[in-house]
Design a protein around this motif. Structure first.
Motif: not given
Lengths: 404, 404
Positions: A309, A312-313, A315, B396, B399-400, B403
């Motif tokens: 995830t 996906f972000a 991050d 998702v 957790n995406a 931060r």
């Protein structure tokens, strides 16, 4: 949408191999859902199958028929014929019998394959009714149609093809694959069919395929779920003019390297088309004590929903990668020795964040569509690579809505 | 939103135990993010910690201090002090030193705990500046405030409390926990602090805790990720009037059963509050050859993203459960012996779909908020249970965006 450019490549025909597709109405759409592959007499067949204990009826039948000089592969999409008990076995066997009767062979020369939803009975009457049409379509040029006919949740057709030289004579290797979810092949991927016109004995062909699968389909994962229907077949028609490939020869080395490359291309195409995938993640674990621990660390990262995830972000939450390495279960792992890189950016060194690391540098890598995670364990010389994709809203959507 | 009714229970105070909380500005919000637990002199402390090789600096320090008659637990939320290298160790040690100086003890009597984002340095100045205020807040009644102060992505505070009788005298056991993601505790959960006023030796207390953790925190999973910071502590203040609990006594049996129940309640609360959870899934594996294989099968089901998304969709896609059982890796699994149930509905028998199964019956179970999956292996007498939750869009999202 698959990750990156997924152009279906030019497919070299394989002499001695013909393919036919048609619509049998199994997948509830107009598209072709039956694939028939025919090999000339005198060819050889090697295969590897899922290690899932609940393997599907067609897998059980295909394993049994593998030693009987198979000449036909019969594939349907839309129904896995798995978890169907005795009825499923009878259906798989009947499909072999009916095809053999029409094609003029023995039932044991047919390997059946099914992919799709688990636990529903195969619509065997629809399937057998479609066989004459599939037979009528047989032609050497149908590789692209074949790749489309075996798709389920796949969004793109997957193929790979190459021509090598054996003693100055061309040998062709061409293959197709399908798969998008329930992907952590163990012994083989969802479905892949590769054919060559090489002359080669069955034991050597099997050895070649097993080695290639280990470094291709067994090194990819989408969601860690090993399917009940995984299978990979390598047909060798012996129609090439090149001489027979002998064990431990230079020709074998060239041939098996080419088979491995085709398998790796087909495997990578599956990850790029992973359910909901927006990124391709290449995880390389270096300086491991042995291959097994390198694969273990790579797969622990590849299966972490938190890591997936974060990708996906986009991050650069590298703490999640570090945590995954830490929980992989390696004995006596020396944290101070471990280094972790995102592409060329060192993110972890000496047990913590690398001194020179900046969030800007990490973010720049994470913004890419294709990312390499490299873990240096500092314990030995083994190196292995696993391919995976990220975990997106669309993965949840696709799998929540799969049967609706 | 947590699954089911998550009412914070009445918390019995534990004599000899005081708790203080305050806001140190670590979690970037107004809420308390520091918890201090103090035990009177003469008490005992047992603890279990994460098995993640990359364990956080405070875990390393707490392990070292455990044998030094600890009297203070210092917890911060908002920063895990993990992946922070030598600087992280120095920060953890400094927090112990500064607290000990203020409280009038030795630094080695302080166990530090941190939870939150990995890989960022602990804001140690903020933390130490808040210590006088936390000390000033110390009181026996602060269990509810303590449970709130240690939350990170948790949506509800988690507590459990019971009073038992030992030789006719009351003994209290009260605990709190936190955790929502990166949850597959291995040896302990994210963070749980349990206290009792029982008189009991340290080795017996440790034995009691280890057994309880094995059947509680080690039997839950949200996403299969074992945190770098997991810890579970059991304090025994010896302030109860009941006589000392001796090994192998009936009193020990009663006491350890009560500790296990409190731990199970705290563990279940974590799963109910699993990131994005909409359902609680209880997976029971029966008739296994041994406990290890029962847990292996249960966790393979519990970690399958395909199973978890099917539960999210309330889709009785039992083929995915069957596939997970099949890939768990059991030697010589006899498929014909395996039965799988959703609550009381038999879905798999004799290697395929149960004859009497109807989609309506399966759907009715799947529509529930709490579901029991029971797998009968037909191989032996071992039985184990694992709790997990489903896999939703919100997992998702959480957790995406963690931060950002």
């Amino acid at each position: 949408m698959a990750v990156g450019k997924c152009i279906f490549p030019p497919m070299h025909q394989v002499s001695g191999i013909r393919l036919g597709t048609c619509n049998a109405g199994i997948k509830q759409s107009e598209r072709d859902d039956i694939l028939l592959i025919e090999m000339v007499e005198g060819g050889q067949c090697a295969a590897v199958f899922t290690r899932n204990a609940f393997c599907a009826a067609p897998v059980t039948v295909a394993k049994k028929h593998l030693g009987r000089q198979p000449r036909w592969l019969l594939v349907n999409a839309g129904n896995a014929n798995a978890g169907t008990g005795e009825r499923g076995m009878q259906d798989a066997l009947r499909s072999c019998r009916e095809l053999a009767a029409l094609a003029g062979g023995e039932a044991a020369q047919v390997l059946p394959f099914s992919t799709g939803v688990i636990g529903e009975n195969l619509p065997i009457d629809k399937l057998t009714a479609a066989l004459p049409k599939a037979l009528a379509q047989l032609a050497g040029e149908n590789w692209s149609r074949a790749a489309k006919a075996i798709m389920t949740t796949d969004t793109v057709a997957k193929g790979a093809s190459t021509v090598i030289e054996i003693n100055g004579r061309p040998v062709t290797i061409t293959g197709i694959s399908k798969g998008s979810g329930m992907i952590q092949p163990n012994m083989a991927t969802m479905l892949a069919f590769v054919a060559t016109d090489a002359k080669i004995s069955q034991p050597l062909l099997q050895r070649c395929l097993s080695a290639a699968v280990e470094q291709s389909f067994n090194r990819i994962t989408v969601d860690g779920d090993t399917s009940t229907n995984d299978a990979c077949v390598l047909l060798a028609s012996a129609c090439a003019e090149a001489p027979e490939i002998m064990p431990d020869s230079e020709e074998y080395a060239v041939f098996s390297a080419a088979v491995q490359t085709v398998c790796q291309q087909l495997a990578e195409a599956i990850v790029r088309d992973g359910e909901g995938a927006t990124k391709l993640i290449r995880i390389i674990v270096e300086q491991a004590e042995n291959d097994a621990e390198a694969v273990l660390v790579a797969k622990t990262i590849a299966h972490s929903p938190l890591v997936k995830t974060a990708f996906f972000a986009s991050d650069p939450n590298w703490g999640r990668i570090l945590a995954a390495v830490g929980r992989a279960g390696l004995e006596n792992l020396q944290l101070e020795q471990v280094e972790i890189y995102l592409d060329d950016v060192c993110i972890v060194a000496h047990g913590g964040r690398a001194a020179a690391y900046t969030e800007t540098a990490g973010q720049a890598v994470m913004n890419q569509e294709e990312i390499c995670v490299r873990v240096v364990l500092g314990r030995g010389r083994a190196c292995q690579q696993v391919l995976t994709c990220d975990f997106s809203y669309d993965y949840v959507r696709i799998n929540a809505e799969y049967r609706t």
